[in-house]
Write a protein that holds these residues in place. Structure first.
Motif, mmCIF file in Angstrom:
data_model
loop_
_atom_site.group_PDB
_atom_site.id
_atom_site.type_symbol
_atom_site.label_atom_id
_atom_site.label_comp_id
_atom_site.label_asym_id
_atom_site.label_seq_id
_atom_site.Cartn_x
_atom_site.Cartn_y
_atom_site.Cartn_z
ATOM 1 N N TRP A 1 9.440 -2.848 -6.178
ATOM 2 C CA TRP A 1 8.933 -1.934 -5.164
ATOM 3 C C TRP A 1 7.409 -1.877 -5.161
ATOM 4 N N HIS A 2 6.815 -1.822 -6.327
ATOM 5 C CA HIS A 2 5.365 -1.663 -6.437
ATOM 6 C C HIS A 2 4.590 -2.887 -5.927
ATOM 7 N N ASN A 3 5.246 -4.040 -5.844
ATOM 8 C CA ASN A 3 4.583 -5.254 -5.372
ATOM 9 C C ASN A 3 4.762 -5.494 -3.873
ATOM 10 N N LEU A 4 5.485 -4.609 -3.186
ATOM 11 C CA LEU A 4 5.674 -4.770 -1.746
ATOM 12 C C LEU A 4 4.384 -4.405 -1.007
ATOM 13 N N PRO A 5 4.096 -5.095 0.088
ATOM 14 C CA PRO A 5 2.937 -4.719 0.906
ATOM 15 C C PRO A 5 3.132 -3.305 1.475
ATOM 16 N N ALA A 6 2.037 -2.636 1.776
ATOM 17 C CA ALA A 6 2.087 -1.251 2.262
ATOM 18 C C ALA A 6 2.922 -1.120 3.532
ATOM 19 N N ASP A 7 2.816 -2.103 4.458
ATOM 20 C CA ASP A 7 3.594 -1.993 5.700
ATOM 21 C C ASP A 7 5.092 -2.121 5.439
ATOM 22 N N ALA A 8 5.492 -2.910 4.444
ATOM 23 C CA ALA A 8 6.914 -3.035 4.097
ATOM 24 C C ALA A 8 7.422 -1.742 3.457
ATOM 25 N N LYS A 9 6.591 -1.131 2.611
ATOM 26 C CA LYS A 9 6.972 0.161 2.022
ATOM 27 C C LYS A 9 7.113 1.220 3.115
ATOM 28 N N ALA A 10 6.180 1.233 4.060
ATOM 29 C CA ALA A 10 6.243 2.207 5.157
ATOM 30 C C ALA A 10 7.513 2.002 5.980
ATOM 31 N N TRP A 11 7.865 0.733 6.241
ATOM 32 C CA TRP A 11 9.095 0.443 6.975
ATOM 33 C C TRP A 11 10.305 0.964 6.214
ATOM 34 N N PHE B 1 22.477 -4.005 10.266
ATOM 35 C CA PHE B 1 21.610 -3.357 9.288
ATOM 36 C C PHE B 1 20.154 -3.551 9.694
ATOM 37 N N PRO B 2 19.307 -2.526 9.538
ATOM 38 C CA PRO B 2 17.884 -2.724 9.788
ATOM 39 C C PRO B 2 17.312 -3.719 8.771
ATOM 40 N N THR B 3 16.524 -4.671 9.267
ATOM 41 C CA THR B 3 15.936 -5.695 8.386
ATOM 42 C C THR B 3 14.462 -5.870 8.694
ATOM 43 N N ARG B 4 13.767 -6.412 7.721
ATOM 44 C CA ARG B 4 12.343 -6.762 7.898
ATOM 45 C C ARG B 4 12.053 -7.962 7.003
ATOM 46 N N THR B 5 11.518 -9.030 7.584
ATOM 47 C CA THR B 5 11.137 -10.207 6.829
ATOM 48 C C THR B 5 9.651 -10.109 6.507
ATOM 49 N N ILE B 6 9.315 -10.369 5.242
ATOM 50 C CA ILE B 6 7.922 -10.252 4.809
ATOM 51 C C ILE B 6 7.521 -11.475 3.994
ATOM 52 N N ARG B 7 6.208 -11.700 3.942
ATOM 53 C CA ARG B 7 5.631 -12.720 3.058
ATOM 54 C C ARG B 7 4.958 -11.992 1.922
ATOM 55 N N LEU B 8 5.192 -12.459 0.714
ATOM 56 C CA LEU B 8 4.577 -11.838 -0.470
ATOM 57 C C LEU B 8 3.432 -12.699 -0.968
#
Length: 182
Positions: free
Chosen positions: A138-148, A175-182
């Protein structure tokens, strides 16, 4: 010897899909014209197996095509592919010429994951983010992914869960989904 040529097919035509979301397929081409440096002298070689396949999280019927292009690029880059030109519209979606990285380990390819919001009791592939076996935390997720995730209800109580799927794994429908790049 003729160079190898590949085309990525981003498909949004629901009659060509096995799921509700757009998918991306990379196919090897065969030379049908004289100049191998011209993309229009190549055509898909249907006798060759798929070089790459992944399902995006973008709905094929009414999803944002630009978002699908970006997600497809991320999925391909995570697998060592890069677009060498630009997307061109075709009847079933869009195509782009792609190439395999000579050495993907030397390329700066971000890791691509899909987050899936679910509740206790749901059957979802992937690993729940609080599980010690989860590849990210969780702590390594980008801020926008955490907000989502928080907007989906994650963290408000123990009933909302957040699953992580690696690139190329299809997200479950509904299901709600969000694809992110880390």
């Amino acid at each position: 010897m003729t160079a190898t040529h590949f085309t990525a097919w981003l498909v949004n035509d629901t009659s060509c899909l096995d799921q509700a979301c757009m998918d991306i397929t990379i196919l090897e081409d065969q030379l049908i014209g004289g100049d191998p440096d011209r993309d229009d002298n190549w055509s898909t070689d249907s006798s060759k197996p798929q070089a790459f396949y992944a399902v995006t999280t973008v709905d094929a019927e009414d999803g944002d095509f630009e978002q699908a292009e970006e997600e497809a690029r991320d999925l391909m880059e995570a697998a060592g592919w890069r677009i060498t030109g630009s997307w061109k519209s075709v009847d079933v979606g869009a195509i782009a010429t792609v190439e395999k990285h000579d050495n993907p380990a030397q390329e700066a390819s971000p890791r691509v994951v899909t987050l899936v919001s679910a509740t206790q009791g749901d059957t979802v592939p992937g690993v729940e983010i609080s599980d010690p076996d989860c590849p990210i935390d969780w702590h390594n997720l980008p801020a926008d992914a955490k907000a989502w995730a928080k907007a989906q209800g994650y963290g408000a109580d123990d009933t909302e869960l957040l699953y992580v799927l690696d690139a190329g794994h299809g997200a479950p429908e509904g299901f709600p989904t969000r694809t992110i790049r880390l």
